[in-house]
Design an enzyme around this catalytic site. Structure first.
Site, PDB file in Angstrom:
ATOM      1  N   LYS A 157      59.776  62.985  24.127  1.00 28.57           N
ATOM      2  CA  LYS A 157      61.072  62.965  24.813  1.00 28.57           C
ATOM      3  C   LYS A 157      61.998  64.062  24.261  1.00 28.57           C
ATOM      4  O   LYS A 157      61.741  64.630  23.206  1.00 28.57           O
ATOM      5  CB  LYS A 157      61.704  61.575  24.686  1.00 28.57           C
TER       6      LYS A 157
HETATM    7  C1  LIG Z   1      58.605  57.261  27.737  1.00 26.17           C
HETATM    8  C2  LIG Z   1      58.897  56.423  28.926  1.00 26.17           C
HETATM    9  C3  LIG Z   1      58.956  55.018  28.862  1.00 26.17           C
HETATM   10  C4  LIG Z   1      58.575  54.225  27.654  1.00 26.17           C
HETATM   11  O1  LIG Z   1      59.154  54.582  26.477  1.00 26.17           O
HETATM   12  P1  LIG Z   1      58.409  54.228  25.092  1.00 26.17           P
HETATM   13  O2  LIG Z   1      59.424  54.650  24.074  1.00 26.17           O
HETATM   14  O3  LIG Z   1      57.161  55.023  25.048  1.00 26.17           O
HETATM   15  O4  LIG Z   1      58.174  52.764  25.074  1.00 26.17           O
HETATM   16  C5  LIG Z   1      59.330  54.341  29.997  1.00 26.17           C
HETATM   17  N1  LIG Z   1      59.606  54.964  31.144  1.00 26.17           N
HETATM   18  C6  LIG Z   1      59.548  56.294  31.257  1.00 26.17           C
HETATM   19  C7  LIG Z   1      59.902  56.931  32.555  1.00 26.17           C
HETATM   20  C8  LIG Z   1      59.173  57.065  30.158  1.00 26.17           C
HETATM   21  O5  LIG Z   1      59.089  58.401  30.288  1.00 26.17           O
END
Ligand SMILES: *Cc1c(COP(=O)(O)O)cnc(C)c1O
Length: 376
Positions: free
Chosen positions: A187
Site C-alpha cells: 500500500k
Molecule cells: C489491501 C486491501 C484489503 C485488505 O487489507 P489487508 O491489510 O491486507 O488486510 C482490502 N481491500 C482492498 C481493496 C485492498 O487493496
C-alpha cells in the site's frame, strides 16, 4: 539487461529503520506509546475524527460491520472487483454479500447498480476505491442517507486521495462514515501489515477497542470484564514505528505517484488506446493517490501472455483483481458467470503497471516502450 522492475516495492527510510530499532531496544514491543502516537497523527489528518489502528485492513472492515450491528439476515452491497477480503468480511459476520457490477471507466462499483440492488434487508454498502480512486462521494452518501444505510468505505488503497480537496477518511460535509485503510506492504504507506479504522464518535471507538482485544473492557481501576466477543487485532509498537515514519512521507509519496501517473499518460500519448486497443485509467491526477496504474488489455492478448512477455523485458506486472463472485467459495453461494458482465470482462484483462515511490520517470518510459512492443 536492465534490473528487474517490480510492479510495487515499499521504501523504508533509514530514520524509520532506526526508530524500529529504538522500539525493539525499549523493552516494550507490543501495543503502547507508538501506537497511541500513530493514532493521534492519523486522527489529526482525518480532521479530528477518532481513529484506531489494527493488525490488518481486513479486520477493520469486519469490526466496522460488527459495530454497525450487521449480521445474519442482513445484506451488504459491494463490488465484485476488489481483494477478496472485502466480501469475506461480510460472510465473516454472518451477513449476505450482494454484488453490484462496476463502471467500465472508473472500474469502481456502479452507483446506479447499487441503488438497483437495495432491498428491505440491505443494511450497508462497502464501496471500494480501486487504485485509490474514490467513487462519487456525494452520490454515494445521498443513496446511503435516502435508504438509511451504513457505509464502510474500503479505502484500503486510498490514503492520500481526496474528494473536493478533503482527504478520504475525513468528514467532507456530505461524506464519511466508517472508513477503512490498509497498511499492508504494497500500500502507499505501510506498517508491514496493519490497518486503521476512522470512526464517528468515541462510543464507536471504545467498541472498536473491545473488538480489537478479546472484548475486554476495563471497569474501575483494577478490574476487567468481557461483554462482547472480540478477537486479537491490535497493532504493535514495532509496526506503528514503521507507520509513523511512512506517514511523515505521505505527501511526498502521493506527489511522486501523481507525477509518475502523469508521465505514463504523456509517454503513452493520446493515440495509445486507438493504436493498441488497451484502455487507460481515467486521467484524474488531483483526487487519486495513484495506488495502482491499471490498464485493461485488448481481448487479442491474454493477461498471462502479456505478463510473461513483459517479464522478458524484466518488468513485473500485477493483477488486481479477479472477480470475487467467480471464486469457488462464492459460486457455492449461487454466484455464476454472466451475473456481472463488466466486472467479468475487466477482471479478465486488467493489469497493474509498475508504480511505487522509489520509481523514476525512466522506469515509466522503459515500461511504456516494452508495452508498445508487446501490444504491437
Ligand atoms: C489491501 C486491501 C484489503 C485488505 O487489507 P489487508 O491489510 O491486507 O488486510 C482490502 N481491500 C482492498 C481493496 C485492498 O487493496
Amino acid at each position: 539487461m536492465s534490473n528487474f522492475l517490480p510492479f510495487s516495492r515499499p521504501t523504508i527510510d533509514e530514520a524509520t529503520i532506526a526508530s524500529v530499532g529504538d522500539v525493539l531496544r525499549s523493552g516494550w514491543i507490543t501495543t503502547g506509546p507508538k501506537v497511541q502516537e500513530f493514532e493521534k497523527k492519523l486522527s489529526e489528518y482525518f480532521g479530528g475524527r477518532p481513529v484506531r489502528t489494527f493488525n490488518s485492513g481486513t479486520c477493520t472492515m469486519e469490526i466496522a460491520l460488527r459495530i454497525a450491528g450487521i449480521g445474519a439476515g442482513d445484506e451488504v452491497i459491494t463490488s465484485p472487483i476488489s481483494w477478496v477480503a472485502t466480501a469475506n468480511v461480510i460472510l465473516e459476520v454472518g451477513a449476505t454479500p450482494v454484488f453490484a457490477d462496476i463502471d467500465p471507466v472508473t472500474r469502481n462499483i456502479d452507483l446506479d447498480k447499487v441503488e438497483a440492488a437495495i432491498t428491505p434487508r440491505t443494511k450497508a454498502i462497502i464501496p471500494v476505491y480501486l487504485a485509490g480512486k474514490p467513487v462519487d462521494m456525494d452520490r454515494l452518501y445521498a443513496i446511503a442517507s435516502k435508504h438509511k444505510l451504513r457505509v464502510v468505505e474500503d479505502a484500503a488503497q486510498a490514503i492520500g486521495s481526496t474528494w473536493k480537496g478533503k482527504p478520504i477518511g475525513s468528514f467532507g460535509g456530505s461524506f464519511g462514515d466508517f472508513v477503512s485503510f490498509s497498511f499492508q506492504a504494497n500500500k502507499n504507506i505501510t506498517t508491514s501489515e496493519g490497518g486503521c479504522l476512522v470512526l464517528n464518535n468515541e462510543e464507536e471507538a471504545k467498541l472498536a477497542e473491545k473488538y480489537r482485544l478479546q472484548g475486554v473492557t476495563r471497569s474501575g481501576w483494577d478490574g476487567i470484564d468481557v461483554d462482547v466477543l472480540g478477537g486479537k487485532y491490535n497493532m504493535t509498537d514495532v509496526a506503528a514505528a514503521i507507520g509513523l515514519g511512512q506517514f511523515s512521507q505521505l505527501d511526498a509519496i502521493t506527489a511522486q505517484r501523481r507525477k509518475l501517473a502523469r508521465h505514463y499518460f504523456t509517454t503513452l500519448g493520446k493515440d495509445f488506446e486507438k493504436q493498441t486497443g488497451a484502455q487507460l485509467p481515467p486521467e484524474d491526477c488531483e483526487s487519486t493517490n495513484w495506488h495502482l496504474f491499471q490498464i485493461v488489455l485488448p481481448e487479442r492478448i491474454t493477461r498471462a501472455d502479456f505478463m510473461a512477455r513483459m517479464k522478458e523485458y524484466n518488468i513485473g506486472i500485477g493483477y488486481h483483481y479477479a472477480p470475487i463472485h467467480l471464486f469457488t467459495l462464492y459460486r457455492a453461494l449461487g454466484f455464476r458467470e454472466g451475473m456481472f458482465p463488466v466486472a467479468e470482462r475487466v477482471g479478465k484483462q486488467i493489469v497493474s503497471l509498475p508504480m511505487f515511490y522509489a520509481m523514476n520517470e525512466g522506469d515509466v518510459e522503459r515500461t511504456c516502450e516494452a508495452m508498445r512492443e508487446v501490444l504491437a
